[in-house]
Scaffold this motif. Structure first.
Motif, PDB file in Angstrom:
ATOM      1  N   ASN A   1       8.674  23.347   3.974  1.00  0.00           N
ATOM      2  CA  ASN A   1       8.381  22.218   4.856  1.00  0.00           C
ATOM      3  C   ASN A   1       6.902  21.935   4.859  1.00  0.00           C
ATOM      4  N   THR A   2       6.533  20.706   5.123  1.00  0.00           N
ATOM      5  CA  THR A   2       5.133  20.395   5.325  1.00  0.00           C
ATOM      6  C   THR A   2       4.787  20.731   6.772  1.00  0.00           C
ATOM      7  N   PRO A   3       3.473  20.928   7.060  1.00  0.00           N
ATOM      8  CA  PRO A   3       3.083  21.299   8.423  1.00  0.00           C
ATOM      9  C   PRO A   3       3.489  20.282   9.477  1.00  0.00           C
ATOM     10  N   ARG A   4       3.666  19.037   9.091  1.00  0.00           N
ATOM     11  CA  ARG A   4       3.979  17.998  10.076  1.00  0.00           C
ATOM     12  C   ARG A   4       5.423  17.503   9.949  1.00  0.00           C
ATOM     13  N   CYS A   5       6.281  18.274   9.317  1.00  0.00           N
ATOM     14  CA  CYS A   5       7.647  17.828   9.066  1.00  0.00           C
ATOM     15  C   CYS A   5       8.382  17.564  10.374  1.00  0.00           C
ATOM     16  N   ASN A   6       9.211  16.530  10.385  1.00  0.00           N
ATOM     17  CA  ASN A   6       9.990  16.183  11.572  1.00  0.00           C
ATOM     18  C   ASN A   6      11.161  17.122  11.809  1.00  0.00           C
ATOM     19  N   LEU A   7      11.409  18.005  10.877  1.00  0.00           N
ATOM     20  CA  LEU A   7      12.578  18.883  10.972  1.00  0.00           C
ATOM     21  C   LEU A   7      12.166  20.354  11.009  1.00  0.00           C
TER      22      LEU A   7
ATOM     23  N   TRP B   1       6.550   3.841  -1.807  1.00  0.00           N
ATOM     24  CA  TRP B   1       6.869   5.039  -1.022  1.00  0.00           C
ATOM     25  C   TRP B   1       7.848   4.668   0.085  1.00  0.00           C
ATOM     26  N   THR B   2       9.022   5.242   0.021  1.00  0.00           N
ATOM     27  CA  THR B   2      10.040   5.015   1.042  1.00  0.00           C
ATOM     28  C   THR B   2      10.552   6.365   1.529  1.00  0.00           C
ATOM     29  N   SER B   3      11.279   6.360   2.630  1.00  0.00           N
ATOM     30  CA  SER B   3      11.805   7.610   3.188  1.00  0.00           C
ATOM     31  C   SER B   3      13.261   7.826   2.771  1.00  0.00           C
ATOM     32  N   THR B   4      13.608   7.303   1.599  1.00  0.00           N
ATOM     33  CA  THR B   4      14.936   7.567   1.072  1.00  0.00           C
ATOM     34  C   THR B   4      14.976   8.959   0.450  1.00  0.00           C
ATOM     35  N   GLU B   5      16.119   9.358  -0.019  1.00  0.00           N
ATOM     36  CA  GLU B   5      16.322  10.654  -0.667  1.00  0.00           C
ATOM     37  C   GLU B   5      16.038  11.816   0.278  1.00  0.00           C
ATOM     38  N   GLY B   6      16.146  11.598   1.579  1.00  0.00           N
ATOM     39  CA  GLY B   6      16.099  12.714   2.515  1.00  0.00           C
ATOM     40  C   GLY B   6      14.756  13.097   3.071  1.00  0.00           C
ATOM     41  N   ALA B   7      13.684  12.406   2.715  1.00  0.00           N
ATOM     42  CA  ALA B   7      12.370  12.781   3.225  1.00  0.00           C
ATOM     43  C   ALA B   7      12.100  12.099   4.547  1.00  0.00           C
ATOM     44  N   CYS B   8      11.486  12.836   5.456  1.00  0.00           N
ATOM     45  CA  CYS B   8      11.117  12.224   6.735  1.00  0.00           C
ATOM     46  C   CYS B   8       9.840  11.414   6.565  1.00  0.00           C
TER      47      CYS B   8
ATOM     48  N   MET C   1       6.688  11.864   3.808  1.00  0.00           N
ATOM     49  CA  MET C   1       6.388  10.825   2.832  1.00  0.00           C
ATOM     50  C   MET C   1       4.941  10.363   2.935  1.00  0.00           C
ATOM     51  N   SER C   2       4.401  10.292   4.166  1.00  0.00           N
ATOM     52  CA  SER C   2       3.000   9.917   4.353  1.00  0.00           C
ATOM     53  C   SER C   2       2.078  10.938   3.705  1.00  0.00           C
ATOM     54  N   LEU C   3       2.443  12.202   3.836  1.00  0.00           N
ATOM     55  CA  LEU C   3       1.635  13.253   3.224  1.00  0.00           C
ATOM     56  C   LEU C   3       1.722  13.168   1.698  1.00  0.00           C
ATOM     57  N   TYR C   4       2.926  12.938   1.157  1.00  0.00           N
ATOM     58  CA  TYR C   4       3.084  12.810  -0.284  1.00  0.00           C
ATOM     59  C   TYR C   4       2.219  11.657  -0.820  1.00  0.00           C
ATOM     60  N   GLU C   5       2.240  10.554  -0.092  1.00  0.00           N
ATOM     61  CA  GLU C   5       1.469   9.391  -0.529  1.00  0.00           C
ATOM     62  C   GLU C   5      -0.020   9.706  -0.561  1.00  0.00           C
ATOM     63  N   LYS C   6      -0.513  10.355   0.471  1.00  0.00           N
ATOM     64  CA  LYS C   6      -1.929  10.714   0.530  1.00  0.00           C
ATOM     65  C   LYS C   6      -2.293  11.656  -0.609  1.00  0.00           C
ATOM     66  N   GLN C   7      -1.449  12.659  -0.849  1.00  0.00           N
ATOM     67  CA  GLN C   7      -1.713  13.608  -1.931  1.00  0.00           C
ATOM     68  C   GLN C   7      -1.718  12.915  -3.288  1.00  0.00           C
TER      69      GLN C   7
END
Length: 357
Positions: free
Chosen positions: A273-279, A307-314, A318-324
């Motif tokens: 999980n990422t540190p800010r994950c919603n789950l 960048w969308t929140s499809t495929e199961g990402a919160c 997704m915001s973190l992935y985009e920044k990275q």
């Protein structure tokens, strides 16, 4: 009088590049004239748009004459200014035509026409900028300007020509992304051979005219046209537009970029999980937020990803992935000069270009 250009021992002379367009004006578009005072000079075809009755200097390329204004050329060009200051040797006759000094140039007629039109037509560069989407048209009308402004040291005009080329081939990542996306949108409409030839022409012109900050983007552009599977490499290897050394650097750089892109994707497919994950309550692997952004061909490093929140990402993941992704994209862009063997950094290349000026 023969014009003398500044030479550069480190680079091929600009006028040895492949010339664009016809080398003589279209039949019927010129007037044949002869100097009655000196018939031995033969006939000149007066250029229809660049023969001014009040001109004080005649330039000759091949058999085409351009009657222009000496003061204008001397004001804009270091080479013409110095040439006109050279005193005539005692007893030496200088060529004249209709009472004007005649300067015989070894340059291509089309190149010289482009140069002089860029001087005498106030909207020349603006008109090219307005048609920037037609890259072949722009290159066909700016290459001669850049060759001769470099050769004869028309500094201000040379800078304008380089700015036009930077609109086609930006040296800033954000602008390159915008331009690159437009190129991708048109990739199905253009022949691969023509796109490769265009990229090669930018590379060749940039090297010959010492505008080297254009090279990283041009090499990268060539890589994305070739792709990563090697199926189009023969189009590059069979070309004579750039040197074998430049071809080798292009293919080597493509390998390095592809490896970096592949490595940079690792964080996008982590099971943690990422540190800010919603789950945060997820306790099993199947419950974790493991959404992944769309995967792209490695050659399309700088293409904007949707960048969308499809495929199961919160949303937070997704915001973190985009920044990275954006940070990694900038890192790769910053290293392009190294990947293609052009220098340590963009800044070093900019300094070298400025020093040449």
């Amino acid at each position: 009088m023969e014009a003398q250009a500044i030479s550069n021992s480190d680079h091929e002379e600009p006028n040895t590049l492949l010339h664009l367009g016809n080398t003589t004006p279209t039949s019927g578009s010129v007037d044949l004239i002869v100097d009655d005072d000196d018939p031995s000079l033969g006939h000149l075809s007066a250029h229809p748009d660049l023969w001014f009755d009040d001109g004080s200097l005649v330039l000759q390329a091949s058999n085409v004459g351009f009657r222009v204004h000496r003061t204008i050329l001397c004001k804009l060009s270091e080479v013409f200014r110095d040439m006109m200051m050279i005193p005539q040797a005692p007893g030496e006759d200088s060529d004249t035509f209709e009472g004007c000094p005649l300067v015989k140039l070894p340059d291509d007629v089309t190149d010289l026409t482009q140069l002089l039109k860029s001087i005498y037509e106030p909207t020349y560069f603006d008109d090219l900028s307005s048609t920037i989407q037609d890259e072949n048209f722009v290159l066909g009308n700016i290459s001669g300007v850049l060759r001769l402004t470099t050769k004869y040291r028309f500094k201000a005009l040379r800078q304008k020509a380089i700015r036009i080329l930077k609109e086609i081939n930006p040296t800033d990542m954000d602008r390159f992304v915008v331009r690159f996306t437009k190129l991708l949108d048109s990739r199905s409409r253009n022949r691969e051979e023509q796109k490769i030839a265009t990229a090669e022409e930018i590379i060749s012109l940039s090297i010959a005219c010492n505008a080297r900050t254009l090279l990283p983007g041009a090499f990268y552009r060539l890589c994305q046209i070739l792709g990563t599977d090697g199926s189009r490499d023969h189009l590059l290897l069979g070309s004579s537009n750039i040197s074998d050394l430049d071809k080798a650097w292009c293919l080597s750089g493509r390998t390095r970029i592809s490896a970096q892109v592949a490595n940079s994707g690792a964080y996008l497919i982590s099971d943690s999980n990422t540190p800010r994950c919603n789950l945060p309550e997820a306790t099993t692997r199947s419950q974790r937020c493991r959404g992944r952004p769309p995967r792209k061909d490695p050659r399309f490093t700088f293409e904007d990803v949707v960048w969308t929140s499809t495929e199961g990402a919160c949303h937070k993941c997704m915001s973190l992935y985009e920044k990275q992704h954006r940070c990694r994209r900038q890192e790769i862009w910053d290293l392009l000069p190294q990947y293609f063997g052009l220098g340590k950094s963009w800044e070093e290349m900019r300094r070298n270009d400025a020093n040449w000026e």
